[in-house]
Design an enzyme around this catalytic site. Sequence first.
Site, mmCIF file in Angstrom:
data_model
loop_
_atom_site.group_PDB
_atom_site.id
_atom_site.type_symbol
_atom_site.label_atom_id
_atom_site.label_comp_id
_atom_site.label_asym_id
_atom_site.label_seq_id
_atom_site.Cartn_x
_atom_site.Cartn_y
_atom_site.Cartn_z
ATOM 1 C CG ASP A 1 -1.713 1.293 1.402
ATOM 2 O OD1 ASP A 1 -3.303 1.094 0.788
ATOM 3 O OD2 ASP A 1 -1.503 2.728 1.977
ATOM 4 C CB ILE B 1 -4.118 2.591 -1.473
ATOM 5 C CG1 ILE B 1 -3.370 3.406 -2.030
ATOM 6 C CG2 ILE B 1 -4.240 2.407 -2.862
ATOM 7 C CD1 ILE B 1 -4.317 5.520 -1.405
ATOM 8 C CG ASP B 2 -3.912 -2.939 -0.424
ATOM 9 O OD1 ASP B 2 -3.200 -1.851 -0.499
ATOM 10 O OD2 ASP B 2 -3.248 -4.157 0.566
ATOM 11 C CB ILE B 3 -9.993 0.806 2.582
ATOM 12 C CG1 ILE B 3 -9.484 -0.899 3.065
ATOM 13 C CG2 ILE B 3 -11.664 0.729 2.414
ATOM 14 C CD1 ILE B 3 -8.657 0.421 4.430
#
Length: 362
Positions: free
Chosen positions: A143, A171-173
């Site tokens: 991330d 960013i992952d979420i």
Amino acid sequence: MDKQQFFEGLRVVELASVLAGPAIGLFFAELGAEVVKVENARTEGDVTRRWKLPSEPAEADYSAYYCSVNYKKNVRMIDLSAPQGRAEVLELIADADIVVSNFKRASAQKLGMDYDTLYEHNPALIYAQLDAFGADDPLPAFDVVLQAEAGFLYMNGEPGRDPVKMPVALIDILAAHQLKEAVLLALLHRYRTGKGSFVSTSLLDAAIASLANQATNWLMEGHIPQPMGMQHPNIAPYGDIFYGSDGKPLVLAAGTEGQFTQLCQCLGLPELTQDERFASNKSRVQHRSQLCDQLRPAFERADRAAWMKKLGEAGVPVGSIRNMREVFEREQAKNLILEEPMPDGRNSRRVATAAFKWKPAG
């Protein structure tokens, strides 16, 4: 129907690790789907099992981090490099509705877990592919790398100091949300046509798509956002921190002229609305430091709780800056906690990802 049973009968096979991919499987697990998480038996499973806080038991088979996105999943430890392991996964996928993968595309092809191969086993399959930088770029990334590449690190922090990353893998979420939306469209498409789909996104695309006003400030005005700490480039006072007489911090978000007027009334500073430096939002942005110098002493005349009550009643957006313990003192936060007993006798506790409410008509 309770939303926790909405996807009952749906099978998701998760060929993904770390956060973004598992967050997609988590969404469907929370809403009643059967989610089979395939972890690599040769590497002792998902790497986040070992991402432990210093206070966590060293001998435990999982970490709190792992628990954050692996609720109600049927975990299978399988060696996909072995023919028997591949056969086991193909059997699962033959009856699956959705596959979630964050394999590098070349690795997926080598293992026979790419979309073209799995389509032959299950033409109605929805295959959700998550990449780091895109289909044609095999570089790996976590991330923080995407926070750097998409401009978040450059903007985030205090002027003249090193950049600061966001304290969650946001960013992952965001990428997980993008791919969930794509999967839901694919489910609707299959409902209408009976056909499966290949859907994909990348962490970089999701990050850039989330730049919102900061991107538009550049695209329309050529403005390169600079680190501003808590402050907002377009609004004042917004993001500015003040302290009550008890030393506890609060943050303002006066986004309209009416809210600024009410703020000044509550603070006993009505004359500020007539000061040409503060009479409009544009001028307040230009003279932000002088404005904060005027507001700061007024806040020191009462404690934070008093200001929260007074400003809230006047319709001025204001928030207490809470630590995690204080966050979960709120009933609203407690209502989002999900618990799951683990094989070692401990309880996994995490917050719901499907935080919406749903009530069918009738």
